[in-house]
Design a protein around this motif. Structure first.
Motif, PDB file in Angstrom:
ATOM      1  N   THR A   1      21.183 -31.867 -36.655  1.00  0.00           N
ATOM      2  CA  THR A   1      21.047 -32.905 -35.630  1.00  0.00           C
ATOM      3  C   THR A   1      19.596 -33.222 -35.297  1.00  0.00           C
ATOM      4  O   THR A   1      19.301 -34.298 -34.767  1.00  0.00           O
ATOM      5  CB  THR A   1      21.746 -32.497 -34.321  1.00  0.00           C
ATOM      6  N   GLY A   2      18.706 -32.271 -35.538  1.00  0.00           N
ATOM      7  CA  GLY A   2      17.314 -32.447 -35.138  1.00  0.00           C
ATOM      8  C   GLY A   2      17.121 -32.315 -33.638  1.00  0.00           C
ATOM      9  O   GLY A   2      16.063 -32.650 -33.111  1.00  0.00           O
ATOM     10  N   GLU A   3      18.124 -31.806 -32.940  1.00  0.00           N
ATOM     11  CA  GLU A   3      18.068 -31.680 -31.479  1.00  0.00           C
ATOM     12  C   GLU A   3      18.066 -30.217 -31.067  1.00  0.00           C
ATOM     13  O   GLU A   3      18.513 -29.345 -31.808  1.00  0.00           O
ATOM     14  CB  GLU A   3      19.278 -32.368 -30.856  1.00  0.00           C
ATOM     15  N   GLU A   4      17.569 -29.976 -29.863  1.00  0.00           N
ATOM     16  CA  GLU A   4      17.587 -28.637 -29.294  1.00  0.00           C
ATOM     17  C   GLU A   4      18.914 -28.423 -28.562  1.00  0.00           C
ATOM     18  O   GLU A   4      19.469 -29.363 -27.982  1.00  0.00           O
ATOM     19  CB  GLU A   4      16.420 -28.445 -28.328  1.00  0.00           C
ATOM     20  N   PRO A   5      19.422 -27.203 -28.558  1.00  0.00           N
ATOM     21  CA  PRO A   5      20.682 -26.924 -27.877  1.00  0.00           C
ATOM     22  C   PRO A   5      20.529 -26.950 -26.359  1.00  0.00           C
ATOM     23  O   PRO A   5      19.476 -26.601 -25.823  1.00  0.00           O
ATOM     24  CB  PRO A   5      21.034 -25.513 -28.352  1.00  0.00           C
ATOM     25  N   VAL A   6      21.596 -27.383 -25.692  1.00  0.00           N
ATOM     26  CA  VAL A   6      21.648 -27.412 -24.225  1.00  0.00           C
ATOM     27  C   VAL A   6      22.969 -26.785 -23.807  1.00  0.00           C
ATOM     28  O   VAL A   6      24.015 -27.075 -24.397  1.00  0.00           O
ATOM     29  CB  VAL A   6      21.570 -28.869 -23.702  1.00  0.00           C
ATOM     30  N   LEU A   7      22.917 -25.932 -22.786  1.00  0.00           N
ATOM     31  CA  LEU A   7      24.142 -25.340 -22.265  1.00  0.00           C
ATOM     32  C   LEU A   7      24.783 -26.331 -21.298  1.00  0.00           C
ATOM     33  O   LEU A   7      24.175 -26.731 -20.309  1.00  0.00           O
ATOM     34  CB  LEU A   7      23.846 -24.010 -21.571  1.00  0.00           C
ATOM     35  N   TRP A   8      25.989 -26.755 -21.623  1.00  0.00           N
ATOM     36  CA  TRP A   8      26.771 -27.668 -20.784  1.00  0.00           C
ATOM     37  C   TRP A   8      27.759 -26.818 -20.002  1.00  0.00           C
ATOM     38  O   TRP A   8      28.571 -26.095 -20.603  1.00  0.00           O
ATOM     39  CB  TRP A   8      27.530 -28.668 -21.648  1.00  0.00           C
ATOM     40  N   GLY A   9      27.689 -26.891 -18.688  1.00  0.00           N
ATOM     41  CA  GLY A   9      28.553 -26.044 -17.868  1.00  0.00           C
ATOM     42  C   GLY A   9      28.246 -24.594 -18.187  1.00  0.00           C
ATOM     43  O   GLY A   9      27.170 -24.266 -18.689  1.00  0.00           O
ATOM     44  N   PRO A  10      29.216 -23.724 -17.945  1.00  0.00           N
ATOM     45  CA  PRO A  10      28.945 -22.305 -18.167  1.00  0.00           C
ATOM     46  C   PRO A  10      29.144 -21.822 -19.594  1.00  0.00           C
ATOM     47  O   PRO A  10      28.769 -20.706 -19.914  1.00  0.00           O
ATOM     48  CB  PRO A  10      29.953 -21.619 -17.232  1.00  0.00           C
ATOM     49  N   SER A  11      29.721 -22.672 -20.509  1.00  0.00           N
ATOM     50  CA  SER A  11      30.105 -22.074 -21.787  1.00  0.00           C
ATOM     51  C   SER A  11      30.076 -22.968 -23.025  1.00  0.00           C
ATOM     52  O   SER A  11      30.556 -22.557 -24.067  1.00  0.00           O
ATOM     53  CB  SER A  11      31.515 -21.488 -21.657  1.00  0.00           C
ATOM     54  N   ILE A  12      29.540 -24.168 -22.954  1.00  0.00           N
ATOM     55  CA  ILE A  12      29.493 -25.036 -24.136  1.00  0.00           C
ATOM     56  C   ILE A  12      28.038 -25.312 -24.503  1.00  0.00           C
ATOM     57  O   ILE A  12      27.250 -25.738 -23.667  1.00  0.00           O
ATOM     58  CB  ILE A  12      30.234 -26.363 -23.894  1.00  0.00           C
ATOM     59  N   ILE A  13      27.709 -25.076 -25.767  1.00  0.00           N
ATOM     60  CA  ILE A  13      26.380 -25.373 -26.274  1.00  0.00           C
ATOM     61  C   ILE A  13      26.473 -26.706 -26.993  1.00  0.00           C
ATOM     62  O   ILE A  13      27.232 -26.843 -27.958  1.00  0.00           O
ATOM     63  CB  ILE A  13      25.889 -24.268 -27.223  1.00  0.00           C
ATOM     64  N   GLY A  14      25.726 -27.699 -26.497  1.00  0.00           N
ATOM     65  CA  GLY A  14      25.826 -29.037 -27.043  1.00  0.00           C
ATOM     66  C   GLY A  14      24.528 -29.536 -27.638  1.00  0.00           C
ATOM     67  O   GLY A  14      23.438 -29.088 -27.276  1.00  0.00           O
ATOM     68  N   PHE A  15      24.678 -30.498 -28.544  1.00  0.00           N
ATOM     69  CA  PHE A  15      23.547 -31.135 -29.219  1.00  0.00           C
ATOM     70  C   PHE A  15      23.718 -32.640 -29.089  1.00  0.00           C
ATOM     71  O   PHE A  15      24.701 -33.202 -29.564  1.00  0.00           O
ATOM     72  CB  PHE A  15      23.511 -30.731 -30.697  1.00  0.00           C
TER      73      PHE A  15
END
Length: 143
Positions: A40-54
């Protein structure tokens, strides 16, 4: 309209992954972050308490009875105890058509479950990630 509960946070993705259970989820989680970051070329972000999104995109639910909209990761995962939950891989027709080639997985309403990362075809996984991450770049394709 109700406020969206799952939103991007400033929490540490690294710390979240390091606390995953069972221990193999720690290694698989870090491996998935590396794969998704590369594709993706993106850095991971924690969404809520348990999802790692790009990445993220804005969705509007097609339901006529209860309109819902919000932002959601283009692609992501959660290292759950029973399986890795992968988000975004089957949302678009191109991804849904490719999914049977992934290898060992099961499906839920909005996600794909993988018990062991080693049981899937990494090349197919990478292609599914690229398809999901391209969401929103061609509105005609995403319809």
């Amino acid at each position: 309209m109700a406020e969206q509960k799952t939103k991007p946070t400033d929490a540490s993705v690294e710390a979240f992954l390091d606390a995953a259970e069972p221990p193999r989820r720690v290694e698989e989680g870090h491996r998935l972050v590396a794969i998704m970051r590369e594709e993706t070329g993106e850095e991971p972000v924690l969404w809520g308490p348990s999802i790692i999104g790009f990445g993220s995109y804005h969705y509007v639910s097609p339901s006529k009875t209860s309109r819902a909209e919000g932002d959601w990761p283009k692609v992501g995962f959660s290292p759950r105890k029973g399986a890795l939950s992968l988000y975004g891989l089957k949302d678009l027709p191109e991804g849904a058509a490719l999914l049977p080639q992934l290898g060992g997985y099961t499906e839920g309403a909005g996600c794909v479950y993988v018990k062991r990362l080693e049981q899937v075809d990494e090349a197919v996984l990478r292609q599914l990630i690229r398809i999901a991450h391209a969401r929103g770049e061609d509105p005609a394709r995403d319809a």
